[in-house]
Scaffold this motif. Structure first.
Motif, PDB file in Angstrom:
ATOM      1  N   GLU A 134       0.833  -1.207   0.000  1.00 53.89           N
ATOM      2  CA  GLU A 134       0.000   0.000   0.000  1.00 53.89           C
ATOM      3  C   GLU A 134       0.870   1.260   0.000  1.00 53.89           C
TER       4      GLU A 134
ATOM      5  N   ARG B 162       2.278   1.725  -3.489  1.00 48.58           N
ATOM      6  CA  ARG B 162       1.249   2.183  -4.422  1.00 48.58           C
ATOM      7  C   ARG B 162       0.985   3.685  -4.251  1.00 48.58           C
TER       8      ARG B 162
ATOM      9  N   ASP C 248       1.618   6.456  -7.105  1.00 49.09           N
ATOM     10  CA  ASP C 248       0.497   7.306  -7.512  1.00 49.09           C
ATOM     11  C   ASP C 248       0.858   8.786  -7.381  1.00 49.09           C
TER      12      ASP C 248
ATOM     13  N   PRO D 161      -2.470  -5.034 -11.273  1.00 52.57           N
ATOM     14  CA  PRO D 161      -1.964  -5.985 -10.289  1.00 52.57           C
ATOM     15  C   PRO D 161      -2.645  -7.337 -10.415  1.00 52.57           C
TER      16      PRO D 161
ATOM     17  N   GLU E  51       4.648  -5.863  -4.858  1.00 49.66           N
ATOM     18  CA  GLU E  51       3.921  -5.299  -6.002  1.00 49.66           C
ATOM     19  C   GLU E  51       3.803  -6.304  -7.150  1.00 49.66           C
TER      20      GLU E  51
END
Length: 259
Positions: free
Chosen positions: A5, A8, A12, A72, A152
């Motif tokens: 998380e 990510r 982002d 993913p 990931e």
């Protein structure tokens, strides 16, 4: 917040800017500076970002098609399920009892591995979801790669390790995209690991549904002439079929069943 998380959120954040400082990352990720620095190092090692003084710099932006290809595993396994199951069933017919196999990650390879999990086989994998599934649901002999878990791509990888001491008759792997220039992946770590594993097999067998011929990805894995067999569904166009056979690839068409 898990490592995946955090990664990510960091990626982002970089989508619309070329650079993020450590201070920026501390504002968006609930973690200590030491954890942020470890995350930066890990993302840098995979090629997802470039580590620079004071933070991270974005890699080249992906096109819309590349972002589609790079979904993913959890999301990708819900797409084109009927075609993938048909491809997995055809791939299972290529396996003989007693074979030693290398199986890469990806949703189609995952379905394929589950079909052969209880056969008399030796399987090597660097894919954590696949290793866990074979442990829970299979009886075949399983060898797992050593190294760090990169959540990931779901890959176990060691930057300092050479090719494994495992030799296979067949190497089964998926693809993010296939063009006349070869097979491509969106994550550089998958490319690095594939380059090691390809030296340990007699034949490369690619499992790729016909959607993959309309996508693009950043990193070339191999030229088409390195692929021995490609298993796909009956949505493959005549032009792409000719492209593959002209490269000397044996093409196996799996008839799609209803979704």
């Amino acid at each position: 917040m898990t490592e995946a998380e955090r990664h990510r959120l960091m990626l982002d954040f970089l989508k619309d800017r070329p650079f993020a400082s450590v201070r920026d990352l501390l504002m968006i990720v609930d973690a200590s500076p030491a954890t942020i620095r470890r995350d930066i190092q890990k993302l840098h090692e995979t090629g997802a970002v470039r580590k620079v003084f004071g933070g991270i710099a974005a890699a080249e932006h992906l096109s819309a098609l590349e972002r589609l290809a790079a979904k993913p595993f959890e999301e990708n396994q819900m797409l084109g399920v009927a075609a993938k199951k048909s491809i997995a069933e055809e791939a299972a017919k290529l396996v003989r009892d007693g074979d030693a196999l290398i199986i890469h990650g990806g949703s189609t390879c995952h379905l394929f591995a589950l079909l052969i999990a209880n056969r008399n086989l030796r399987i090597y994998t660097n894919a954590m979801p696949l290793a866990a599934a074979l442990w829970q649901k299979g009886s075949c002999q399983v060898t797992v790669a050593g190294g760090d878990l990169y959540r990931e791509p779901g890959v176990i990888y060691s930057a300092t390790a050479g090719p494994p001491e495992f030799y296979a008759s067949k190497f089964f792997l998926g693809a993010q995209a296939i063009t006349s220039a070869g097979m491509f992946e969106s994550h550089p770590l998958i490319v690095r690991e594939t380059e090691k594993l390809i030296t340990r097999c007699d034949e490369v067998i690619v499992l790729a549904d016909s959607r993959k011929f309309g996508l693009r990805a950043r990193h070339q894995v191999m030229n088409l002439n390195r692929i021995g067999t490609l298993v796909t569904d009956d949505g493959l166009s005549d032009a792409n079929h000719k492209m593959l056979t002209d490269a000397g690839i044996k093409v196996v068409i799996a008839p799609r069943r209803p979704e």
